[in-house]
Design an enzyme around this catalytic site. Structure first.
Site, PDB file in Angstrom:
ATOM      1  N   HIS A  62       0.832  -1.214  -0.150  1.00  0.00           N
ATOM      2  CA  HIS A  62      -0.011  -0.072  -0.034  1.00  0.00           C
ATOM      3  C   HIS A  62       0.928   1.444   0.023  1.00  0.00           C
ATOM      4  O   HIS A  62       0.272   2.303  -0.277  1.00  0.00           O
ATOM      5  CB  HIS A  62      -1.013   0.149   1.180  1.00  0.00           C
ATOM      6  CG  HIS A  62      -0.405   0.420   2.662  1.00  0.00           C
ATOM      7  ND1 HIS A  62      -0.169  -0.715   3.449  1.00  0.00           N
ATOM      8  CD2 HIS A  62      -0.181   1.424   3.054  1.00  0.00           C
ATOM      9  CE1 HIS A  62       0.434  -0.368   4.526  1.00  0.00           C
ATOM     10  NE2 HIS A  62       0.264   0.957   4.565  1.00  0.00           N
ATOM     11  N   ASP A  93       0.294  -7.427   1.247  1.00  0.00           N
ATOM     12  CA  ASP A  93       0.615  -6.344   1.595  1.00  0.00           C
ATOM     13  C   ASP A  93       2.060  -6.064   1.475  1.00  0.00           C
ATOM     14  O   ASP A  93       2.573  -5.367   2.421  1.00  0.00           O
ATOM     15  CB  ASP A  93       0.107  -5.533   2.677  1.00  0.00           C
ATOM     16  CG  ASP A  93      -0.039  -4.066   2.620  1.00  0.00           C
ATOM     17  OD1 ASP A  93       0.504  -3.476   1.674  1.00  0.00           O
ATOM     18  OD2 ASP A  93      -0.239  -3.620   3.658  1.00  0.00           O
ATOM     19  N   SER A 172       4.378   2.544   8.283  1.00  0.00           N
ATOM     20  CA  SER A 172       4.062   1.477   7.251  1.00  0.00           C
ATOM     21  C   SER A 172       5.247   1.004   6.480  1.00  0.00           C
ATOM     22  O   SER A 172       5.982   1.988   5.724  1.00  0.00           O
ATOM     23  CB  SER A 172       3.004   2.060   6.385  1.00  0.00           C
ATOM     24  OG  SER A 172       1.639   2.152   7.096  1.00  0.00           O
TER      25      SER A 172
END
Length: 186
Positions: A62, A93, A172
């Site tokens: 992402h 992911d 992230s």
């Protein structure tokens, strides 16, 4: 009035050595407009984290989804380095990147090694570049659940290790380390 102290090792393991393998990603992205599928959205920028493994730089899918330009900021280098996607797996992911010019990297970056799956209540440390700062950040927590659950990015069920360590915007794609062994566990 602010007192500054030298940074001590987090938890039982000194993570300063592995922190040099954690990078900040600068991503320019331009997705597709779902209301007009023939048109692109306006371009925007984001930052997130990644880390060196033997095969390249690992991050979350992402983070680099719809990326048109990716740069990495490596600790100790004055200039950012352009990177490219090698592989993206939206189901899990994960994305693998590599520098366009590997010669621009400093020598001696040790890739982060993976350890065994943690157990419930194991202490962990997340490392990444949270938005609002220039330095790597550390947050501590414990593994609170290990289960098969749907990933937020893809909606597909996969193995999930949940922790109560704070994952801030920009973190992230950064690694999670075992507080006991210093190995990457997520």
């Amino acid at each position: 009035f602010l007192l500054l102290f030298p940074v001590a090792p987090v938890g039982a393991v000194d993570l300063s050595a592995v922190s040099s393998a954690v990078v900040k990603l600068y991503v320019t992205r331009q997705g597709w407009d779902i209301r007009q599928p023939w048109a692109r959205e306006q371009s925007n920028r984001r930052t997130c984290s990644g880390f060196f493994i033997k095969q390249g730089i690992l991050t979350n899918a992402h983070c680099v989804m719809d990326a048109t330009f990716i740069q990495i900021e490596v600790p100790g280098l004055a200039d950012k380095i352009e990177a490219e996607r090698v592989a993206v797996n939206h189901q899990s992911d994960l994305a693998l990147l590599r520098p366009r010019d590997p010669e621009a990297l400093p020598r001696g970056i040790e890739p982060i090694r993976f350890g065994k799956l943690p157990e419930s209540r194991d202490k962990v440390v997340t490392v990444g570049y949270a938005i609002g700062g220039r330095q790597v950040s550390y947050t501590e927590g414990v593994v609170s659940r290990i289960d098969i659950m749907a990933y937020a990015h893809s909606g597909f069920e996969n193995l999930l290790v949940q922790t109560d360590a704070a994952i801030n915007m920009g973190n992230s794609g950064g690694p999670v380390f075992s507080d006991e062994t210093g190995d990457c566990v997520g």
